[in-house]
Design a protein around this motif. Structure first.
Motif, PDB file in Angstrom:
ATOM      1  N   UNK A   1     -18.164  21.140 -56.384  1.00  0.00           N
ATOM      2  CA  UNK A   1     -18.087  21.042 -54.920  1.00  0.00           C
ATOM      3  C   UNK A   1     -18.107  19.586 -54.441  1.00  0.00           C
ATOM      4  N   UNK A   2     -19.010  18.776 -54.988  1.00  0.00           N
ATOM      5  CA  UNK A   2     -19.088  17.389 -54.488  1.00  0.00           C
ATOM      6  C   UNK A   2     -17.903  16.563 -54.977  1.00  0.00           C
ATOM      7  N   UNK A   3     -17.127  17.094 -55.930  1.00  0.00           N
ATOM      8  CA  UNK A   3     -15.940  16.382 -56.396  1.00  0.00           C
ATOM      9  C   UNK A   3     -14.705  16.796 -55.609  1.00  0.00           C
ATOM     10  N   UNK A   4     -14.900  17.597 -54.596  1.00  0.00           N
ATOM     11  CA  UNK A   4     -13.768  17.988 -53.763  1.00  0.00           C
ATOM     12  C   UNK A   4     -13.229  19.372 -54.076  1.00  0.00           C
ATOM     13  N   UNK A   5     -13.880  20.058 -55.002  1.00  0.00           N
ATOM     14  CA  UNK A   5     -13.464  21.423 -55.327  1.00  0.00           C
ATOM     15  C   UNK A   5     -14.147  22.413 -54.402  1.00  0.00           C
ATOM     16  N   UNK A   6     -13.879  23.676 -54.641  1.00  0.00           N
ATOM     17  CA  UNK A   6     -14.497  24.724 -53.819  1.00  0.00           C
ATOM     18  C   UNK A   6     -15.957  24.929 -54.198  1.00  0.00           C
ATOM     19  N   UNK A   7     -16.661  25.597 -53.324  1.00  0.00           N
ATOM     20  CA  UNK A   7     -18.022  25.994 -53.667  1.00  0.00           C
ATOM     21  C   UNK A   7     -18.054  27.519 -53.724  1.00  0.00           C
ATOM     22  N   UNK A   8     -19.093  28.054 -54.265  1.00  0.00           N
ATOM     23  CA  UNK A   8     -19.177  29.505 -54.397  1.00  0.00           C
ATOM     24  C   UNK A   8     -20.637  29.864 -54.582  1.00  0.00           C
ATOM     25  N   UNK A   9     -20.987  31.064 -54.162  1.00  0.00           N
ATOM     26  CA  UNK A   9     -22.388  31.472 -54.324  1.00  0.00           C
ATOM     27  C   UNK A   9     -22.708  31.738 -55.794  1.00  0.00           C
TER      28      UNK A   9
END
Ligand SMILES: *[C@@H]1O[C@H](CO)[C@@H](O)[C@H](O)[C@H]1NC(C)=O
Length: 230
Positions: A135-143
């Motif tokens: 996520x912090x690298x610009x990718x998606x996040x997910x639960x």
């Protein structure tokens, strides 16, 4: 964007212990009462680690992957060798001199111990750190479902047997993933996760069967520049 997104598929599925040893399923809100800030704390430590070294994102993602491929996602990779007792996985062929980021995991654990001592498992830390690295690298996040329990044993032999080598061809990779119950589709997803390493998108002219050749078709010229080079 060919990068990162696909890592998610794998992480959600890969060898993921979906059930606790007592048979109860993992939960999204496992620490809501016992350590409500767990996700905020992990995110904070991962953010600053990746801010000071971008490569750390890939390193943390890989730790989770290499943990999950051996006995499931149980933190066994974190166990250090103890002569005559534990043959640590960190000395396995594909971890020795390449598995890194343990100090970040330690920093996360230390921050969590301050907030809620002896609550959050190291296996859950690896799962959250991998998610946040993406996520912090610009990718998606997910639960991420939580509640994994840490193993008291490691298995270097299994690590040597199960971890897919960087020089595996597609046939080898499909077999290595099938061995832990993952499909070819999942395998492609993890290979995509490795495209955090832009070099993986550069085919090796000496080896047309290398996974890079396959990725190159999916992610043609220029795609690598979107990748987070780490
Ligand atoms: C893949 O590599 C294995 C050795 O690890 C070899 O036996 C096999 O023939 C290779 N397959 C292809 C399609 O090159």
């Amino acid at each position: 964007m060919c990068t990162l997104l696909i890592a998610v598929l794998l992480i959600q599925k890969a060898g993921v212990a979906r059930f606790l040893p007592d048979g109860s399923p993992l939960q999204f809100h496992f620490y809501d009462k016992s350590c409500p800030n767990v996700e905020k704390i992990v995110r904070h430590v991962v953010s600053s680690a990746v801010a000071s070294e971008a490569r750390m994102a890939g390193s943390l993602l890989r730790l989770h992957f290499h943990d999950c491929f051996v006995q499931g996602c149980d933190g066994s990779l974190l166990l250090e060798s103890i002569a005559g007792v534990i043959e640590g996985e960190q000395q396995a062929l594909l971890n020795a001199n390449s598995a890194r980021g343990f100090e970040v995991v330690d920093a996360i654990k230390a921050a969590l111990e301050q907030e809620c001592p002896r609550i959050v498992s190291c296996a859950d830390i690896l799962a959250l750190a991998a998610r946040d690295s993406v996520a912090v690298s610009g990718g998606p996040s997910y639960p991420v479902q939580l509640g994994r329990r840490d193993s008291l044993t490691a298995n270097r032999e299994l690590a040597n047997k199960n971890l897919p080598g960087f020089n595996f061809n597609v046939t080898d990779l499909v077999a290595a993933f099938a061995n832990v119950g993952l499909s070819a589709r999942d395998m492609v997803a993890l290979s995509g996760g490795h495209s955090m390493f832009a070099a993986r998108l550069t085919p090796d002219p000496q080896d047309p069967t290398a996974p890079a050749a396959m990725l190159q078709q999916q992610c043609p010229a220029g795609a690598a520049s979107d990748a987070h080079t780490v």
